[in-house]
Design a protein around this motif. Structure first.
Motif, short mmCIF file in Angstrom:
data_model
loop_
_atom_site.label_atom_id
_atom_site.label_comp_id
_atom_site.label_asym_id
_atom_site.label_seq_id
_atom_site.Cartn_x
_atom_site.Cartn_y
_atom_site.Cartn_z
N ALA A 3 0.83 -1.20 0.00
CA ALA A 3 0.00 0.00 0.00
C ALA A 3 0.87 1.25 0.00
O ALA A 3 0.59 2.21 -0.73
N LEU A 4 1.94 1.24 0.82
CA LEU A 4 2.82 2.41 0.89
C LEU A 4 3.44 2.69 -0.48
O LEU A 4 3.50 3.83 -0.95
N ARG A 5 3.88 1.63 -1.14
CA ARG A 5 4.48 1.79 -2.47
C ARG A 5 3.46 2.32 -3.47
O ARG A 5 3.75 3.20 -4.28
N ASP A 6 2.24 1.78 -3.40
CA ASP A 6 1.17 2.25 -4.29
C ASP A 6 0.93 3.75 -4.13
O ASP A 6 0.88 4.49 -5.10
N TYR A 7 0.78 4.15 -2.87
CA TYR A 7 0.52 5.56 -2.60
C TYR A 7 1.66 6.42 -3.13
O TYR A 7 1.44 7.47 -3.74
N ALA A 8 2.89 5.96 -2.87
CA ALA A 8 4.05 6.75 -3.31
C ALA A 8 4.03 6.91 -4.83
O ALA A 8 4.27 7.99 -5.36
N SER A 9 3.69 5.81 -5.54
CA SER A 9 3.74 5.90 -7.00
C SER A 9 2.56 6.70 -7.54
O SER A 9 2.57 7.11 -8.70
N GLN A 10 1.54 6.94 -6.71
CA GLN A 10 0.42 7.77 -7.15
C GLN A 10 0.69 9.25 -6.92
O GLN A 10 -0.20 10.09 -7.10
N GLY A 11 1.89 9.57 -6.45
CA GLY A 11 2.28 10.96 -6.36
C GLY A 11 1.71 11.73 -5.18
O GLY A 11 1.50 12.94 -5.28
N PHE A 12 1.47 11.05 -4.07
CA PHE A 12 1.03 11.79 -2.88
C PHE A 12 2.19 12.64 -2.36
O PHE A 12 3.36 12.28 -2.53
N ASP A 13 1.84 13.77 -1.73
CA ASP A 13 2.89 14.64 -1.20
C ASP A 13 3.52 14.04 0.04
O ASP A 13 4.71 14.18 0.29
N LEU A 14 2.68 13.40 0.86
CA LEU A 14 3.18 12.82 2.11
C LEU A 14 2.54 11.44 2.30
O LEU A 14 1.33 11.31 2.22
N VAL A 15 3.39 10.44 2.52
CA VAL A 15 2.91 9.08 2.74
C VAL A 15 3.34 8.66 4.13
O VAL A 15 4.52 8.64 4.45
N ILE A 16 2.33 8.34 4.98
CA ILE A 16 2.62 8.05 6.39
C ILE A 16 2.43 6.55 6.67
O ILE A 16 1.39 5.99 6.34
N GLY A 17 3.41 5.94 7.27
CA GLY A 17 3.27 4.57 7.79
C GLY A 17 3.11 4.68 9.30
O GLY A 17 4.09 4.85 10.02
N HIS A 18 1.85 4.61 9.76
CA HIS A 18 1.56 4.91 11.17
C HIS A 18 1.72 3.64 12.02
O HIS A 18 0.75 3.05 12.47
N GLY A 19 2.96 3.23 12.21
CA GLY A 19 3.20 2.06 13.05
C GLY A 19 4.67 1.72 12.98
O GLY A 19 5.27 1.78 11.90
N SER A 20 5.28 1.40 14.12
CA SER A 20 6.72 1.17 14.10
C SER A 20 7.08 -0.09 13.31
O SER A 20 8.21 -0.26 12.87
N GLN A 21 6.07 -0.97 13.09
CA GLN A 21 6.35 -2.18 12.30
C GLN A 21 6.58 -1.88 10.82
O GLN A 21 7.02 -2.74 10.08
N TYR A 22 6.24 -0.66 10.37
CA TYR A 22 6.37 -0.34 8.95
C TYR A 22 7.74 0.25 8.60
O TYR A 22 8.00 0.57 7.45
N GLY A 23 8.60 0.42 9.60
CA GLY A 23 9.88 1.09 9.40
C GLY A 23 10.73 0.48 8.31
O GLY A 23 11.18 1.16 7.39
N SER A 24 10.94 -0.84 8.40
CA SER A 24 11.88 -1.45 7.45
C SER A 24 11.32 -1.38 6.03
O SER A 24 12.08 -1.27 5.07
N SER A 25 9.98 -1.42 5.89
CA SER A 25 9.39 -1.27 4.56
C SER A 25 9.69 0.12 4.00
O SER A 25 10.08 0.27 2.84
#
Lengths: 310, 332
Positions: free
Chosen positions: B88-110
């Motif tokens: 999902a994070l990659r999808d959002y990034a490729s859709q050109g969002f200005d800010l993409v937030i991973g709200h959880g410490s488990q998402y760090g390595s991704s």
């Protein structure tokens, strides 16, 4: 510190907690026992529980009628059971995979309904504790056994009933014969499909009730994925209990009591890391399972779909 | 084989239906000026805890900025599977969002893996202080020990049994910080009070959390607190027993208005505002933020329906002031 564990308050606390924690497992696992004794593995228990939990919660919240809430949960569970029966009996689908499909369906649908119909976590007035006259006054024992909600009593009464039906009635004999040797049962005029429809629907109904016992009996809230694996542990308890209601009861109580024990270990400040403490019920269950693995044999036709040769 | 194919069709169909159940993330072609944020959360946006704190903050920012025309929010919730979240994070990034937030410490390595592939997109994650040294990653965390301390001070002055129970999820991160701060607040107010802590080993097991609350009550606790989204079960048990409850992350008063005394509420907009203005001026990351009582990112919200003695309130306010001006340090 360790000696604190053996005070009356703590022992009563552990036993009363264990009895409560075992309740949803009992409903779900007894239902699953019927299904597996007739040769059908239903891994969709968790999804059926979630839908039952949501249905009961929603009806209780909107109408305040707990009887109706339980009825709707039973109905939702039964419909899920019927669907599972159709897929495994008529369509001969691989049971494990279709069960997981039903689990995901229940997880997703209960979440969706929660989002659309409630939107936020709310509380509801569920079944109150019922003190059984005289018996609840017995010191210690009264609090453990005779001061619980009606859905807790129901779960324990279900065990002897299930034992009786499975072992002492013609229906039970038919269920067991369908699970052991469906070809032979069929040749003697037992409807394999009919029996399996019955057991899987019964299993779904009881799973729905297991969900209701959480959302309007023990917790009085609904949250997405609130069963968090209870349904799968219930399936494991059927193996653990050797496909027998009393064995399932033993397994459910053992698992729940150890879970209650580890809660107290932490509360009393006994110096065991919390990570180790929360592992205890699972480790012990595995140990018992390993020690008892050769004791009983699974129903021979378990997970095998039946097609009549013509 | 035929059956198997049929079955796979069912499974695929089911999973399609399920994925359709999640909130759709369809971006609309936007005018240039609109600021677009996407967020991935581990639980539901209405969990009355961690995820809701971020969602509510984004909505507040949206209102400040003049509504959805100027500030677009899309989210994916219940992303407890980290692989799904990464997709999902990659999808959002490729859709050109200005800010993409991973709200959880488990998402760090991704994020650490994804962020370098999208150098023009800004990423944020928390709770942590680690930006991986990447120029387009922000980090944020909550000094949850501060609100925990204040809750502890108030709890200590309201208990009559001198036993307080804490229901925690897993002994790590934000939860551990809150619990340790709470214990420090109690100890500083009255060292004779016993605080029993119970980590149940799960963020989602509502049944076990509620039984943990029962255990505390049997052990004599008349004040309880807890952190993470599974505590909704525990609050119910506290209400049944007439024990008081202190909340954290979101305002939990609505669950049991008769017993919730106060909640530490996260106002992430303090951090979000700063990130957004940095992004607008061309800095896409490299900074870590903390919300605390002093910068208004943490607010103690009292339940207006619950009245407590004025002395207790004065103690709590003194603790808040002390933490703000640095004379009180919740954790050494």
């Amino acid at each position: 510190m360790i000696s604190d564990l053996f005070s009356v308050t703590v022992l009563v606390g552990i036993l009363a907690s264990g009895i409560r924690l075992a309740t949803p497992y009992l409903y779900a696992a007894i239902g699953e026992t019927f299904g597996q004794r007739s040769g059908v593995l239903n891994l969709g228990v968790e999804g059926q529980m979630l839908l039952g939990a949501f249905a009961a919660f929603y009806v209780a919240l909107k109408t305040g009628n707990l009887g109706l809430a339980v009825f709707v949960a039973l109905l939702v569970g039964a419909v899920m059971g019927l669907a599972m029966a159709f897929v495994t009996v008529n369509l001969h689908a691989q049971q494990g995979i279709s069960g997981i499909g039903f689990y995901l369906f229940g997880l997703g649908l209960s979440d969706l309904l929660f989002q659309k119909m409630l939107g936020t976590v709310e509380t509801v007035k569920g079944f109150p504790k019922v003190d059984i006259p005289f018996l609840s006054d017995i010191p210690g024992l009264g609090e453990i056994f005779f001061s619980q909600s009606i859905l807790v009593y129901g779960a324990y009464l279900l065990v002897p009933v299930a034992w009786f039906v499975l072992n002492k009635t013609t229906l039970g004999l038919k269920i067991r014969s369908v699970g052991e040797n469906p070809e032979a049962a069929d040749s003697l005029g037992v409807s394999v499909a009919g029996i399996r429809y019955f057991t899987i629907t019964l299993g779904g109904t009881l799973s729905g009730l297991a969900g209701a016992s959480l959302s309007i009996g023990l917790l009085n809230v609904f949250q997405q994925n609130m069963t968090s694996g209870l349904g799968f542990i219930a399936v494991a308890l059927v193996y653990f209990g050797g496909w027998r209601p009393w064995g399932v009861l033993g397994g459910a109580l053992l698992f729940s009591m150890v879970n209650a024990l580890q809660l107290w270990i932490q509360v009393l400040g006994i110096p065991i890391p919390s990570d180790i403490a929360v592992m205890m019920p699972y480790v012990l269950t595995i140990l018992v399972l390993v020690a008892s693995v050769s004791r009983v044999r699974a129903p021979s036709a378990l997970t095998k779909s039946f097609e009549r040769d013509e | 084989m035929k059956k198997f194919t049929w079955l796979m069709t069912v499974v695929v169909a089911l999973s399609l239906i399920l994925s359709a159940c999640g909130p759709a993330a369809t971006p609309t072609p936007a005018p240039v000026e609109k600021f677009r944020v996407a967020v991935v959360m581990p639980s539901a946006i209405n969990d009355l805890a961690f995820s809701q704190s971020m969602y509510d903050a984004l909505i507040r920012v949206q209102n400040e900025m003049g509504g959805p025309e100027n500030f677009e929010i899309v989210y994916s919730e219940n992303m407890f599977v980290v692989d799904d979240a990464a997709a999902a994070l990659r999808d959002y990034a490729s859709q050109g969002f200005d800010l993409v937030i991973g709200h959880g410490s488990q998402y760090g390595s991704s994020l650490q893996e994804i962020a370098p592939d999208f150098p023009d997109t800004s990423f944020a994650w928390g709770t942590t202080v680690d930006t991986f040294g990447l120029p387009n990653v922000f980090a944020y965390e909550a000094a949850s020990d501060q609100g925990g301390y204040v809750n502890g001070v108030l709890a200590a002055s309201l208990t009559t049994s001198n036993v307080i129970g804490v229901v925690g999820p897993i002994e790590t991160g934000d939860a551990k910080l809150y619990v340790d701060g709470f214990k420090a607040g109690v100890a500083a107010t009255n060292p004779a009070i016993q605080v029993n802590v119970n980590y149940i080993g799960s963020f989602s097991d509502v049944a076990l959390a509620s039984e943990a609350a029962n255990t505390h009550i049997s052990a004599g606790a008349d004040v309880l607190t807890g952190t993470a989204q599974m505590v909704v079960g525990a609050i119910g048990k506290a209400e049944e027993a007439g024990a008081l409850w202190f909340g954290t992350q979101s305002n939990q008063t609505s669950l049991a208005p008769s017993i919730v005394v106060a909640s530490q509420v996260y106002h992430w907009e303090v951090v979000l505002d700063e990130m957004i203005s940095m992004i607008k001026s061309g800095t896409l990351g490299g900074k870590s933020f903390v919300i605390n009582l002093a910068n208004g990112g943490e607010v103690i919200e009292y339940n207006p329906a619950y009245t407590f003695p004025a002395e207790a309130g004065a103690l709590a306010e003194a603790a808040i002031e002390g933490i703000k001006n640095g004379s009180i340090k919740p954790l050494p």
